[in-house]
Design a protein around this motif. Structure first.
Motif, PDB file in Angstrom:
ATOM      1  N   ILE A  13      18.668   4.447 -50.020  1.00 20.60           N
ATOM      2  CA  ILE A  13      18.751   3.434 -48.959  1.00 20.60           C
ATOM      3  C   ILE A  13      18.274   3.993 -47.627  1.00 20.60           C
ATOM      4  CG2 ILE A  13      20.344   2.016 -47.606  1.00 20.60           C
ATOM      5  CD1 ILE A  13      22.020   1.711 -50.176  1.00 20.60           C
ATOM      6  N   ILE A  14      18.709   5.205 -47.302  1.00 14.95           N
ATOM      7  CA  ILE A  14      18.276   5.837 -46.050  1.00 14.95           C
ATOM      8  C   ILE A  14      16.759   6.004 -46.019  1.00 14.95           C
ATOM      9  CG2 ILE A  14      18.331   7.985 -44.720  1.00 14.95           C
ATOM     10  CD1 ILE A  14      21.264   8.286 -45.569  1.00 14.95           C
ATOM     11  N   GLY A  15      16.196   6.412 -47.162  1.00 15.33           N
ATOM     12  CA  GLY A  15      14.750   6.609 -47.244  1.00 15.33           C
ATOM     13  C   GLY A  15      13.966   5.341 -47.524  1.00 15.33           C
ATOM     14  N   LYS A  16      14.679   4.215 -47.646  1.00 15.38           N
ATOM     15  CA  LYS A  16      14.062   2.897 -47.894  1.00 15.38           C
ATOM     16  C   LYS A  16      13.280   2.874 -49.209  1.00 15.38           C
ATOM     17  CE  LYS A  16      13.815   1.756 -42.972  1.00 15.38           C
ATOM     18  NZ  LYS A  16      12.950   1.330 -41.845  1.00 15.38           N
ATOM     19  N   HIS A  17      13.821   3.566 -50.215  1.00 14.41           N
ATOM     20  CA  HIS A  17      13.211   3.548 -51.554  1.00 14.41           C
ATOM     21  C   HIS A  17      13.834   2.419 -52.376  1.00 14.41           C
ATOM     22  CE1 HIS A  17      11.291   7.434 -50.754  1.00 14.41           C
ATOM     23  NE2 HIS A  17      12.457   7.882 -50.327  1.00 14.41           N
ATOM     24  N   TYR A  18      13.727   1.201 -51.869  1.00 13.83           N
ATOM     25  CA  TYR A  18      14.434   0.074 -52.462  1.00 13.83           C
ATOM     26  C   TYR A  18      13.932  -0.270 -53.864  1.00 13.83           C
ATOM     27  CZ  TYR A  18      15.820  -0.453 -47.572  1.00 13.83           C
ATOM     28  OH  TYR A  18      16.288  -0.229 -46.311  1.00 13.83           O
ATOM     29  N   LYS A  19      12.633  -0.282 -54.066  1.00 13.82           N
ATOM     30  CA  LYS A  19      12.075  -0.615 -55.376  1.00 13.82           C
ATOM     31  C   LYS A  19      12.478   0.426 -56.416  1.00 13.82           C
ATOM     32  CE  LYS A  19       8.011  -3.243 -53.845  1.00 13.82           C
ATOM     33  NZ  LYS A  19       6.532  -3.304 -53.881  1.00 13.82           N
ATOM     34  N   LEU A  20      12.437   1.676 -56.006  1.00 12.64           N
ATOM     35  CA  LEU A  20      12.829   2.762 -56.916  1.00 12.64           C
ATOM     36  C   LEU A  20      14.304   2.632 -57.280  1.00 12.64           C
ATOM     37  CD1 LEU A  20      11.760   5.334 -58.301  1.00 12.64           C
ATOM     38  CD2 LEU A  20      12.438   6.619 -56.262  1.00 12.64           C
ATOM     39  N   LEU A  21      15.137   2.372 -56.298  1.00 14.02           N
ATOM     40  CA  LEU A  21      16.562   2.209 -56.541  1.00 14.02           C
ATOM     41  C   LEU A  21      16.837   1.022 -57.462  1.00 14.02           C
ATOM     42  CD1 LEU A  21      19.532   2.879 -55.995  1.00 14.02           C
ATOM     43  CD2 LEU A  21      19.371   1.528 -53.893  1.00 14.02           C
ATOM     44  N   PHE A  22      16.179  -0.078 -57.216  1.00 11.96           N
ATOM     45  CA  PHE A  22      16.404  -1.276 -58.028  1.00 11.96           C
ATOM     46  C   PHE A  22      16.035  -1.045 -59.485  1.00 11.96           C
ATOM     47  CE2 PHE A  22      15.163  -5.416 -59.776  1.00 11.96           C
ATOM     48  CZ  PHE A  22      16.323  -6.141 -59.523  1.00 11.96           C
ATOM     49  N   SER A  23      14.991  -0.238 -59.727  1.00 13.37           N
ATOM     50  CA  SER A  23      14.553   0.012 -61.104  1.00 13.37           C
ATOM     51  C   SER A  23      15.567   0.849 -61.893  1.00 13.37           C
ATOM     52  CB  SER A  23      13.187   0.706 -61.105  1.00 13.37           C
ATOM     53  OG  SER A  23      13.279   2.024 -60.576  1.00 13.37           O
ATOM     54  N   TYR A  24      16.455   1.553 -61.187  1.00 13.00           N
ATOM     55  CA  TYR A  24      17.467   2.383 -61.851  1.00 13.00           C
ATOM     56  C   TYR A  24      18.872   1.812 -61.718  1.00 13.00           C
ATOM     57  CZ  TYR A  24      14.143   6.196 -62.555  1.00 13.00           C
ATOM     58  OH  TYR A  24      13.072   6.963 -62.958  1.00 13.00           O
ATOM     59  N   LEU A  25      18.998   0.640 -61.117  1.00 13.68           N
ATOM     60  CA  LEU A  25      20.314   0.106 -60.787  1.00 13.68           C
ATOM     61  C   LEU A  25      21.200  -0.094 -62.012  1.00 13.68           C
ATOM     62  CD1 LEU A  25      21.744  -0.542 -58.202  1.00 13.68           C
ATOM     63  CD2 LEU A  25      21.029  -2.923 -58.426  1.00 13.68           C
ATOM     64  N   ASN A  26      20.633  -0.608 -63.100  1.00 13.32           N
ATOM     65  CA  ASN A  26      21.432  -0.833 -64.313  1.00 13.32           C
ATOM     66  C   ASN A  26      21.978   0.470 -64.880  1.00 13.32           C
ATOM     67  OD1 ASN A  26      21.142  -3.607 -64.257  1.00 13.32           O
ATOM     68  ND2 ASN A  26      19.336  -3.623 -65.582  1.00 13.32           N
ATOM     69  N   GLN A  27      21.146   1.510 -64.875  1.00 17.51           N
ATOM     70  CA  GLN A  27      21.604   2.803 -65.386  1.00 17.51           C
ATOM     71  C   GLN A  27      22.692   3.395 -64.493  1.00 17.51           C
ATOM     72  OE1 GLN A  27      18.573   5.584 -67.084  1.00 17.51           O
ATOM     73  NE2 GLN A  27      17.079   4.138 -66.226  1.00 17.51           N
ATOM     74  N   ILE A  28      22.534   3.242 -63.189  1.00 12.66           N
ATOM     75  CA  ILE A  28      23.530   3.764 -62.249  1.00 12.66           C
ATOM     76  C   ILE A  28      24.862   3.052 -62.425  1.00 12.66           C
ATOM     77  CG2 ILE A  28      24.127   3.918 -59.800  1.00 12.66           C
ATOM     78  CD1 ILE A  28      21.118   4.377 -59.254  1.00 12.66           C
TER      79      ILE A  28
END
Length: 301
Positions: free
Chosen positions: A277-292
């Motif tokens: 979130i701090i680095g604004k890697h929103y697309k990357l984060l969203f792609s791993y959200l289910n696993q997290i």
């Protein structure tokens, strides 16, 4: 020095740190404890690290150099060093850092006196230009310990309670027979291997002591693993480590150990989400959200 006189083996993975090798290894060679060996494993460096290592080894017989046939990462290098280590104790060191000259002698003397599996000490970070910084205040831990000897579980609980836990293996002096007894090795092919290794190291230790000294000086470089920007590799490797932490819950019957394994997974995932979130890697984060989310849920089972 005869092989039978090796008291401490210092295992040093090396990859493209030619600029720092003389200073780093020099701090080991100048140790007041002379009965040591250095196992330096070059992981196919593209600079002249291997040449420097061989020159250092030619000047001091305590240095053994291993040249890996292909780049395999820090975990494999450390495990390779353990395979040939002859010392009674093991110290894992990084090839760009600095160690105080009386560290190994004081650690060895206290470990042999108290018959401990592990001994902890403190560290401090510095930048490449030599300016000290508060990069990781968790390197100061030993002031919280009130007992001369504790179990590994007690030790890690104390560090967590005081928000002083660090997984860095460069802050731990380890009895080799304890590693052999547990069969503990570094998980290959991933970053953040210390997270898994250190947690399991502490949880299985029966006797842990400490020295309240800042022996270790960690160099913070702009192109190191710890300071690099988030990528898919960062996400993938953290998720692998978290899965391994959770899979080890079955090996611990006590609720405290299982709780700490769960907590470490939550902390890793929180750190990952926060920095994305701090680095604004929103697309990357969203792609791993289910696993997290799946990993978070498993920490409550």
């Amino acid at each position: 020095m005869k092989s039978g006189n090796v008291l401490v083996t210092v295992v040093i993975p090396v990859f493209n740190t030619a600029e720092y090798l003389n200073e780093a290894i020099g701090s080991i060679l100048r140790q007041t404890l002379q009965e040591l060996e250095i196992v330096a494993i070059d992981d196919c460096s593209s600079d002249n690290s291997l040449q420097i290592l061989r020159e250092l080894a030619a000047a001091d017989s305590r240095i053994k150099v291993i040249a890996m046939p292909q780049n395999q990462g820090q975990s494999v290098c450390r495990n390779k060093g353990l395979e040939i280590a002859k010392g009674e104790y093991i110290y894992f060191f990084d090839s760009d850092d600095i160690l105080e000259e009386d560290c190994l002698q004081l650690c060895y003397e206290k470990c042999t006196e108290l018959q401990t599996d592990l001994l902890l000490f403190d560290g401090k970070s510095f930048t490449e230009n030599g300016i000290s910084l508060e990069f990781n205040p968790k390197y100061d831990r030993t002031g919280f310990f009130t007992k001369s000897v504790s179990t590994g579980l007690e030790t890690i609980e104390t560090m967590y309670k005081n928000k002083a836990y660090s997984c860095s293996v460069c802050l731990i002096f380890i009895r080799k027979s304890y590693l052999d007894q547990t069969g503990l090795r570094f998980y290959p092919g991933v970053f953040y291997e210390d997270v898994l290794f250190s947690m399991l190291l502490y949880l299985q230790a029966k006797r842990v002591s400490s020295i309240r000294r800042t022996f270790f000086h960690r160099r913070i470089r702009s192109n190191s693993v710890m300071t690099s920007q988030l990528s898919r590799r960062n996400f993938n490797d953290r998720i692998i480590i978290c899965k391994e932490l959770l899979s080890n819950k079955k090996n611990f019957k006590d609720a405290s150990s299982r709780r700490l394994l769960n907590l470490e997974v939550r902390n890793m995932m929180k750190f990952l989400v926060k920095n994305a979130i701090i680095g604004k890697h929103y697309k990357l984060l969203f792609s791993y959200l289910n696993q997290i989310l799946a990993l978070f849920l498993k920490t409550f089972s």
